[in-house]
Design a protein around this motif. Sequence first.
Motif, PDB file in Angstrom:
ATOM      1  N   TRP A 332      33.129 -19.600 -39.180  1.00  9.35           N
ATOM      2  CA  TRP A 332      33.036 -19.778 -37.738  1.00  9.35           C
ATOM      3  C   TRP A 332      32.703 -21.226 -37.462  1.00  9.35           C
ATOM      4  CZ3 TRP A 332      28.502 -19.556 -34.062  1.00  9.35           C
ATOM      5  CH2 TRP A 332      28.928 -19.413 -32.716  1.00  9.35           C
ATOM      6  N   SER A 333      33.037 -21.709 -36.298  1.00 10.52           N
ATOM      7  CA  SER A 333      32.666 -23.066 -35.891  1.00 10.52           C
ATOM      8  C   SER A 333      32.471 -23.095 -34.391  1.00 10.52           C
ATOM      9  CB  SER A 333      33.749 -24.071 -36.306  1.00 10.52           C
ATOM     10  OG  SER A 333      34.953 -23.843 -35.591  1.00 10.52           O
ATOM     11  N   TYR A 334      31.768 -24.093 -33.919  1.00  8.05           N
ATOM     12  CA  TYR A 334      31.651 -24.297 -32.479  1.00  8.05           C
ATOM     13  C   TYR A 334      31.475 -25.778 -32.203  1.00  8.05           C
ATOM     14  CZ  TYR A 334      26.546 -24.442 -33.277  1.00  8.05           C
ATOM     15  OH  TYR A 334      25.281 -24.751 -33.714  1.00  8.05           O
ATOM     16  N   TRP A 496      28.207 -13.560 -28.106  1.00  7.10           N
ATOM     17  CA  TRP A 496      28.222 -14.951 -28.555  1.00  7.10           C
ATOM     18  C   TRP A 496      27.180 -15.838 -27.887  1.00  7.10           C
ATOM     19  CZ3 TRP A 496      30.224 -15.317 -32.990  1.00  7.10           C
ATOM     20  CH2 TRP A 496      31.358 -14.579 -33.349  1.00  7.10           C
ATOM     21  N   LYS A 500      24.181 -13.477 -31.275  1.00 11.35           N
ATOM     22  CA  LYS A 500      25.264 -13.937 -32.148  1.00 11.35           C
ATOM     23  C   LYS A 500      25.771 -12.761 -32.970  1.00 11.35           C
ATOM     24  CE  LYS A 500      25.399 -18.283 -30.994  1.00 11.35           C
ATOM     25  NZ  LYS A 500      24.586 -18.124 -29.781  1.00 11.35           N
ATOM     26  N   LEU A 503      29.098 -12.554 -35.052  1.00 13.82           N
ATOM     27  CA  LEU A 503      29.211 -12.993 -36.447  1.00 13.82           C
ATOM     28  C   LEU A 503      29.105 -11.822 -37.415  1.00 13.82           C
ATOM     29  CD1 LEU A 503      27.164 -16.312 -36.819  1.00 13.82           C
ATOM     30  CD2 LEU A 503      29.533 -15.932 -37.522  1.00 13.82           C
TER      31      LEU A 503
END
Length: 537
Positions: A332-334, A496, A500, A503
Amino acid sequence: MSVARQQKPVDILVIGGGINGVGIARDAVGRGYSVILCERDDFAAHTSSASTKLIHGGLRYLEQYEFKLVQESLNERERLLRAAPHIIWPMRFILPHHKGLRPAWLLRLGLFLYDHLGGRKMLPPTMRRRFAGTRGPANDHARPVTDAFLDEEFTFGFEYSDCWVEDARLVVLNALDAKTRGAQMRPRTACKTLERQDGLWRVLLEDANGAKQWVLARSVVNAAGPWVDDVLRRQGGEPNRRNAGNLRLVKGSHIVTRRLYDGDEAFIFQHTDGRIAFTIPYEQDFTLIGTTDLGFEGDAANVEIDQEEISYLCSLVNTYLHQSISADDVVWSYSGVRPLFDDQQDNASVVTRDYVFDMSDEEAGAPLLSIFGGKITTYRKMAEHAVDRLTGRVPITNTGDQPRAPWTQDKTLPGGDIPDADFDGFVETQQKRYLGFSAALIRRLARAYGTRMDLILDDHETDEELGKQFGAGLTERECAYLVAHEFAAKPEDIIWRRSKLGLHMTGAEIKAFSSWFEQAYPIEREKPSRSSTKFGT
């Protein structure tokens, strides 16, 4: 479509529902001001949920001689820890010494200042640390350890304290507290027009359903983050700004991998370009790595990590690891865009993170206060200073009194009224109280909601009584609470930002939950549905 009108002016209209905006709304309403806050999207939808999630002084800012910023941040660190011990907790950070970069004496000096600049009382001090089984002399404060995570060339370093924060939850809890104290909090409501008229601000607001309303305000706070200049351009005529053109957008990205090492400590790694990055235990099963610092141009609402940033973060971490990670390990990334005050530095990494105010001149009429920059750690103090700036020009009209003194420094946030800020003791008490629930659920709810978890669990005795189970411990009852109390209106708000849990859920679980949520809470979500009426509005 007709446009509703608000006849009575509000004292302060805040534009922007990130940490700066909600912090100012909370402080102002607590002093007796009437307040409306509008946010185009969800609370913490952008920059404020894209941080490295630390409450910290900013060790690297000492190199930039930002002593005031570091001191204020360190003073705020433990104050926030006491205010919200459920979503903020202590974390130890390990800084390995890299022979080719900053010398050990400089690191030691910086950490000495870090320990003594602020009011550290609850957190343990810095200590020297040895790695890979090396041993120090008996009178050395080193702690011999074996760290299979680190490459053998790193034989020693330092360990110091900072804090972790659930950043999006911090925003929502400030918004919730502001609403409880009387502020009108309006997420998913855009400011469309902003104009002075007859000594007041005349503002057109539009909600997600297209309903419009004209609002009158005695003052406006522009806390729109990356869109601060966009708000200024909505005024009639030229913006009245001494700092015109000094908004600098800097993109920061993070990656998440499966857990890279055991233990609860974070690592801080130096790069040859002078930057640093963190690896942080994240959501039990993962490691968070970040951040980057890149100049940004474009739409801040659609910012994403690029391959170069992923490679940069992987390369930095690989300098210190036994085994390498690559883009294939990223689960995952943000990314987010920081709206910094441009102090004309060439390197985006050294642009000041301090907050800067721009107040319109008195002769311009009703005041407009714009906020540039700021750190999540100093949001409370920034909000206090912002309201102080307004008090000379905006009298409190709903009480007739002079503006009250600052009040947030010793107040807890919703759910944070845990005795002695002892989170582990609180969890133990709750597990004994709710014997029919799984220990994992009790701990997660305690972390997310603190003492407010009772609103979810009271009158129920087992996990199954909480309604539909969507995966990762998310239940129908928890969703109902989040819609009724914490402004959640879309599936992503819940999995999100309010949590979280996305995830930990499978793709199929996320799809099924999203489908259920959109049916259970269609469009008109300000009105509680059948499953949320017990919580009220």
